[in-house]
Write an enzyme that holds these catalytic residues in place. Structure first.
Site, PDB file in Angstrom:
ATOM      1  N   HIS A  44       0.871  -1.222   0.126  1.00  0.00           N
ATOM      2  CA  HIS A  44       0.329   0.196   0.032  1.00  0.00           C
ATOM      3  C   HIS A  44       0.835   1.318   0.166  1.00  0.00           C
ATOM      4  CE1 HIS A  44      -3.304   1.870   1.786  1.00  0.00           C
ATOM      5  NE2 HIS A  44      -3.245   2.623   0.685  1.00  0.00           N
ATOM      6  N   GLU A  76      -2.429  -1.443  -3.898  1.00  0.00           N
ATOM      7  CA  GLU A  76      -3.622  -0.898  -3.027  1.00  0.00           C
ATOM      8  C   GLU A  76      -3.436   0.369  -2.741  1.00  0.00           C
ATOM      9  OE1 GLU A  76      -4.709  -3.959   0.396  1.00  0.00           O
ATOM     10  OE2 GLU A  76      -3.564  -2.496   2.005  1.00  0.00           O
ATOM     11  N   HIS A 198      -6.878  -7.250   7.093  1.00  0.00           N
ATOM     12  CA  HIS A 198      -7.020  -6.376   8.311  1.00  0.00           C
ATOM     13  C   HIS A 198      -7.269  -7.146   9.472  1.00  0.00           C
ATOM     14  CE1 HIS A 198      -6.418  -2.149   8.506  1.00  0.00           C
ATOM     15  NE2 HIS A 198      -6.481  -2.749   9.725  1.00  0.00           N
TER      16      HIS A 198
END
Length: 247
Positions: A44, A76, A198
């Protein structure tokens, strides 16, 4: 088939960035993860480069292309023009769009698909035209799935943070798991594949995999990196693969 495991390298990159030194090596750790059986690598790259740096991306792309051609690269991030340019330059197999503010410590909610559809739809179209699989970060809410499908995305990624946060409350964890399951059921019925990520651990992954047998992929960084301090990266990847249902 069990969910594939993508190892998120952000926590490794953040540790590296504490010093002006090249270790721990993001590429070296990524190589260990893939050699141990991980199916892909996730990053990310936030605008401030506080963990994954833009300069990491071509090296990760080359690692996969040169040494692990069956693995996938997942990038992402929030779909700013700068982010989209990074994606188009480094050609990941999958792009996961998240509704992050640049100041956020980590992703902590999914898109409001009804409200954000007009924003997301042309971005998804652009990415699909470029040949990328597109996944959209999603809260555990079946009501938004039709709007997610209508953007043209291929997948949703379930935000499993609340599920992971109830690690010491089995009743709340079970309730959150069912919310995730119902959202996944709605996504499958709408023709969307389902990823998740997550705060997933070897402790809570098996129940998630049982409730969502069609789960396509999990992306895991913090919990996996924490376990690697005890078990090493190769041993930890094996633990997480078994938790996903791989023998």
């Amino acid at each position: 088939m069990p969910a594939k495991l993508s190892v998120n390298l952000n926590a490794i990159a953040m540790l590296r960035n504490r010093r002006d030194l090249p270790w721990p090596s993001v590429i070296g750790i990524g190589r260990l993860a893939l050699a141990a059986g991980a199916h892909g690598l996730t990053v990310h790259p936030r605008p401030d480069e506080r963990h994954t740096r833009h300069s990491d991306l071509p090296e990760i792309r080359a690692l996969i292309d040169d040494e692990f051609p069956r693995a996938e690269f997942n990038i992402e991030g929030y779909p700013s023009e700068d982010f989209l340019a990074l994606v188009e330059k480094h050609q990941p197999e999958q792009v996961t769009l998240v509704p992050d503010d640049p100041a956020q410590a980590t992703s902590d909610h999914g898109w409001n698909f009804a409200a954000d559809a007009a924003f997301l739809t042309p971005i998804v179209k652009r990415l699909k035209k470029g040949g990328f699989r597109v996944s959209l970060f999603s809260d555990a809410d079946p009501a938004g799935i039709a709007a997610a499908r209508d953007t043209g995305a291929d997948r949703i990624e379930l935000y499993t943070g609340p599920y992971g946060s109830y690690h010491s409350d089995s009743a709340k964890a079970a309730n959150e798991l069912e919310r995730l399951g119902k959202t996944a059921d709605a996504a499958s019925a709408a023709g969307l594949q389902v990823n998740a990520g997550h705060d997933l651990t070897v402790g809570n992954l098996p129940a998630l995999a049982r409730r969502i047998p069609a789960l396509a992929e999990v992306s895991i960084g913090h919990g996996l990196t924490a376990d690697a301090l005890e078990y090493g990266m190769a041993g930890t990847v094996g633990r997480f693969l078994r938790a996903c249902g791989w023998k």
